[in-house]
Design a protein around this motif. Sequence first.
Motif, PDB file in Angstrom:
ATOM      1  N   ILE A  38       0.264  12.609  -3.167  1.00 40.60           N
ATOM      2  CA  ILE A  38      -0.932  11.689  -3.911  1.00 40.60           C
ATOM      3  C   ILE A  38      -0.874  10.868  -2.028  1.00 40.60           C
ATOM      4  O   ILE A  38      -0.013  10.890  -1.289  1.00 40.60           O
ATOM      5  N   GLU A  39      -2.676  10.571  -2.328  1.00 38.30           N
ATOM      6  CA  GLU A  39      -3.836  10.443  -0.644  1.00 38.30           C
ATOM      7  C   GLU A  39      -4.012   8.008  -2.152  1.00 38.30           C
ATOM      8  O   GLU A  39      -4.911   9.396  -2.684  1.00 38.30           O
ATOM      9  N   LEU A  40      -3.258   7.360  -1.159  1.00 37.70           N
ATOM     10  CA  LEU A  40      -4.371   5.991  -1.875  1.00 37.70           C
ATOM     11  C   LEU A  40      -5.102   5.707  -0.579  1.00 37.70           C
ATOM     12  O   LEU A  40      -5.353   5.547   0.580  1.00 37.70           O
ATOM     13  N   GLU A  41      -6.428   4.837  -1.451  1.00 38.30           N
ATOM     14  CA  GLU A  41      -7.284   4.151  -0.921  1.00 38.30           C
ATOM     15  C   GLU A  41      -6.462   2.972  -1.294  1.00 38.30           C
ATOM     16  O   GLU A  41      -6.655   2.092  -2.299  1.00 38.30           O
ATOM     17  N   PRO A  42      -6.742   2.096  -0.225  1.00 42.44           N
ATOM     18  CA  PRO A  42      -6.359  -0.003  -1.102  1.00 42.44           C
ATOM     19  C   PRO A  42      -7.172  -0.360  -1.453  1.00 42.44           C
ATOM     20  O   PRO A  42      -8.585  -0.122  -1.336  1.00 42.44           O
ATOM     21  N   LEU A  43      -6.927  -0.787  -2.689  1.00 38.64           N
ATOM     22  CA  LEU A  43      -7.922  -2.120  -3.371  1.00 38.64           C
ATOM     23  C   LEU A  43      -8.093  -3.188  -3.184  1.00 38.64           C
ATOM     24  O   LEU A  43      -9.205  -4.606  -3.801  1.00 38.64           O
ATOM     25  N   ASP A  44      -7.086  -3.397  -2.439  1.00 34.72           N
ATOM     26  CA  ASP A  44      -6.349  -5.117  -2.221  1.00 34.72           C
ATOM     27  C   ASP A  44      -6.505  -5.314  -0.357  1.00 34.72           C
ATOM     28  O   ASP A  44      -6.725  -3.951  -0.110  1.00 34.72           O
ATOM     29  N   ALA A  45      -5.586  -5.693   0.257  1.00 29.47           N
ATOM     30  CA  ALA A  45      -6.229  -5.641   1.630  1.00 29.47           C
ATOM     31  C   ALA A  45      -4.620  -5.179   1.903  1.00 29.47           C
ATOM     32  O   ALA A  45      -3.582  -5.057   1.229  1.00 29.47           O
ATOM     33  N   PRO A  46      -4.830  -4.002   3.147  1.00 32.82           N
ATOM     34  CA  PRO A  46      -3.789  -2.635   2.891  1.00 32.82           C
ATOM     35  C   PRO A  46      -2.328  -3.560   3.095  1.00 32.82           C
ATOM     36  O   PRO A  46      -2.127  -3.903   4.311  1.00 32.82           O
ATOM     37  N   ILE A  47      -1.506  -2.377   3.336  1.00 28.27           N
ATOM     38  CA  ILE A  47      -0.017  -2.993   3.677  1.00 28.27           C
ATOM     39  C   ILE A  47      -0.503  -2.065   5.221  1.00 28.27           C
ATOM     40  O   ILE A  47      -1.881  -1.766   5.906  1.00 28.27           O
ATOM     41  N   ASP A  48       0.451  -3.282   6.357  1.00 26.96           N
ATOM     42  CA  ASP A  48       0.050  -2.132   7.629  1.00 26.96           C
ATOM     43  C   ASP A  48       0.441  -1.131   7.583  1.00 26.96           C
ATOM     44  O   ASP A  48       1.668  -0.729   6.895  1.00 26.96           O
ATOM     45  N   PRO A  49       0.267  -0.505   8.624  1.00 28.39           N
ATOM     46  CA  PRO A  49       0.111   1.127   9.397  1.00 28.39           C
ATOM     47  C   PRO A  49       1.581   1.472   9.431  1.00 28.39           C
ATOM     48  O   PRO A  49       1.812   0.954   9.802  1.00 28.39           O
ATOM     49  N   PRO A  50       1.842   2.485   8.171  1.00 26.39           N
ATOM     50  CA  PRO A  50       3.750   2.330   8.357  1.00 26.39           C
ATOM     51  C   PRO A  50       3.545   3.422   9.736  1.00 26.39           C
ATOM     52  O   PRO A  50       2.683   4.747  10.058  1.00 26.39           O
ATOM     53  N   GLU A  51       4.629   3.578  10.824  1.00 28.11           N
ATOM     54  CA  GLU A  51       4.952   4.308  11.404  1.00 28.11           C
ATOM     55  C   GLU A  51       5.934   5.400  10.811  1.00 28.11           C
ATOM     56  O   GLU A  51       6.470   5.752   9.934  1.00 28.11           O
ATOM     57  N   PRO A  52       5.531   6.164  10.834  1.00 29.05           N
ATOM     58  CA  PRO A  52       6.474   8.017  10.735  1.00 29.05           C
ATOM     59  C   PRO A  52       7.795   7.555  10.272  1.00 29.05           C
ATOM     60  O   PRO A  52       8.590   7.056  11.375  1.00 29.05           O
ATOM     61  N   GLY A  53       8.275   7.551   9.637  1.00 28.41           N
ATOM     62  CA  GLY A  53       9.527   7.510   9.191  1.00 28.41           C
ATOM     63  C   GLY A  53       9.841   6.929   8.402  1.00 28.41           C
ATOM     64  O   GLY A  53      10.536   6.252   7.357  1.00 28.41           O
ATOM     65  N   GLN A  54       9.454   5.549   8.044  1.00 31.88           N
ATOM     66  CA  GLN A  54       8.865   4.097   7.374  1.00 31.88           C
ATOM     67  C   GLN A  54       8.580   4.622   5.801  1.00 31.88           C
ATOM     68  O   GLN A  54       8.385   5.704   5.636  1.00 31.88           O
ATOM     69  N   PHE A  55       9.040   3.590   4.720  1.00 26.47           N
ATOM     70  CA  PHE A  55       9.142   4.407   3.624  1.00 26.47           C
ATOM     71  C   PHE A  55       8.032   2.865   2.933  1.00 26.47           C
ATOM     72  O   PHE A  55       8.270   1.777   3.682  1.00 26.47           O
ATOM     73  N   THR A  56       7.650   2.947   2.055  1.00 28.73           N
ATOM     74  CA  THR A  56       7.102   2.677   1.402  1.00 28.73           C
ATOM     75  C   THR A  56       8.040   2.542  -0.049  1.00 28.73           C
ATOM     76  O   THR A  56       8.585   3.232  -0.935  1.00 28.73           O
ATOM     77  N   MET A  57       7.379   1.231  -1.142  1.00 32.24           N
ATOM     78  CA  MET A  57       8.686   0.877  -2.717  1.00 32.24           C
ATOM     79  C   MET A  57       6.722   1.652  -3.207  1.00 32.24           C
ATOM     80  O   MET A  57       5.998   0.127  -3.288  1.00 32.24           O
ATOM     81  N   VAL A  58       6.712   2.390  -3.826  1.00 25.56           N
ATOM     82  CA  VAL A  58       5.485   2.867  -4.940  1.00 25.56           C
ATOM     83  C   VAL A  58       6.076   2.454  -6.279  1.00 25.56           C
ATOM     84  O   VAL A  58       6.778   3.077  -7.127  1.00 25.56           O
ATOM     85  N   THR A  59       5.053   1.943  -7.086  1.00 21.99           N
ATOM     86  CA  THR A  59       4.953   1.172  -8.213  1.00 21.99           C
ATOM     87  C   THR A  59       4.267   1.906  -9.627  1.00 21.99           C
ATOM     88  O   THR A  59       2.926   2.305  -9.403  1.00 21.99           O
TER      89      THR A  59
END
Length: 287
Positions: A38-59
Amino acid sequence: MAPAASSAAPTIVGTDPWVPRRYRVAGRRRETRETVTIELEPLDAPIDPPEPGQFTMVTAFGVGEVPISVSADPGTGAPLSHTIRSVGAVTAALCDARRGTVVGVRGPFGTDWGVASARGHDLVLVAGGIGLAPLRPVLQRALGERDAYGRIVVLVGARSPDDLPFQRDLRAWRTHLDVAVEVTVDYAGPGWRGDVGVVTKLIPRVPFDPTVAVAMVCGPEVMMRFTAQALEARGVDPSHIRVSLERNMKCGIAQCGHCQLGPVLVCRDGAVLPYDRVARLVAVWEL
């Protein structure tokens, strides 16, 4: 049937690391029978750009939250992307999310592959199945800075040809004459003309200089252990082998302890770690 992610999420904004930012699903692509990007576009202020290897918590609102590695490099202009395998209620809801569905994102969290520190070295990327997802941003970045790296080798193993993610990417990467891409499967099907067997069998024959190689490995833990051993046998310094660990991460910010591996909190100290630091830990059953 697993519940779908809600498209009527509450408005939430702010910088609190516990509070997700709202994103809308802008693109959706099925990779395999049980895997979706899935490709996401922000509705709020975006998170900082992740570096390759980092993860996010997705709800998936109304269902739950899971840690997911980013599968595209925002540094190359790609949207925030996650490749998700449906293995539970939350991941099933995210895989079922259609365009326009609103999801939450916290992060980015954890360590990265250290792509910049590998400049001047040969790059050896070894993936097992969906383990290719966290490595895909590495290759995207390296191809965008091709002269900064030596030889680039991509080795991918999967259960069967139908379980290979990013098949379009694999075909595109093979068109680069200066990138070696090798794929093997456990079970071949009709028409398969490639290798059959474990991914470690590819390591002795692929072209790279082990004295200057940096290896990045992601997949099932047993696969990473045997891959690290094969790389060491080829002559790669263990401190130059990086692995991405997967544990039961809940908070993402080293507060809950669910992802503890001995003295390591994977969400804080990983998920990417040098193999020589964790080799003893991952060798212990159910530690």
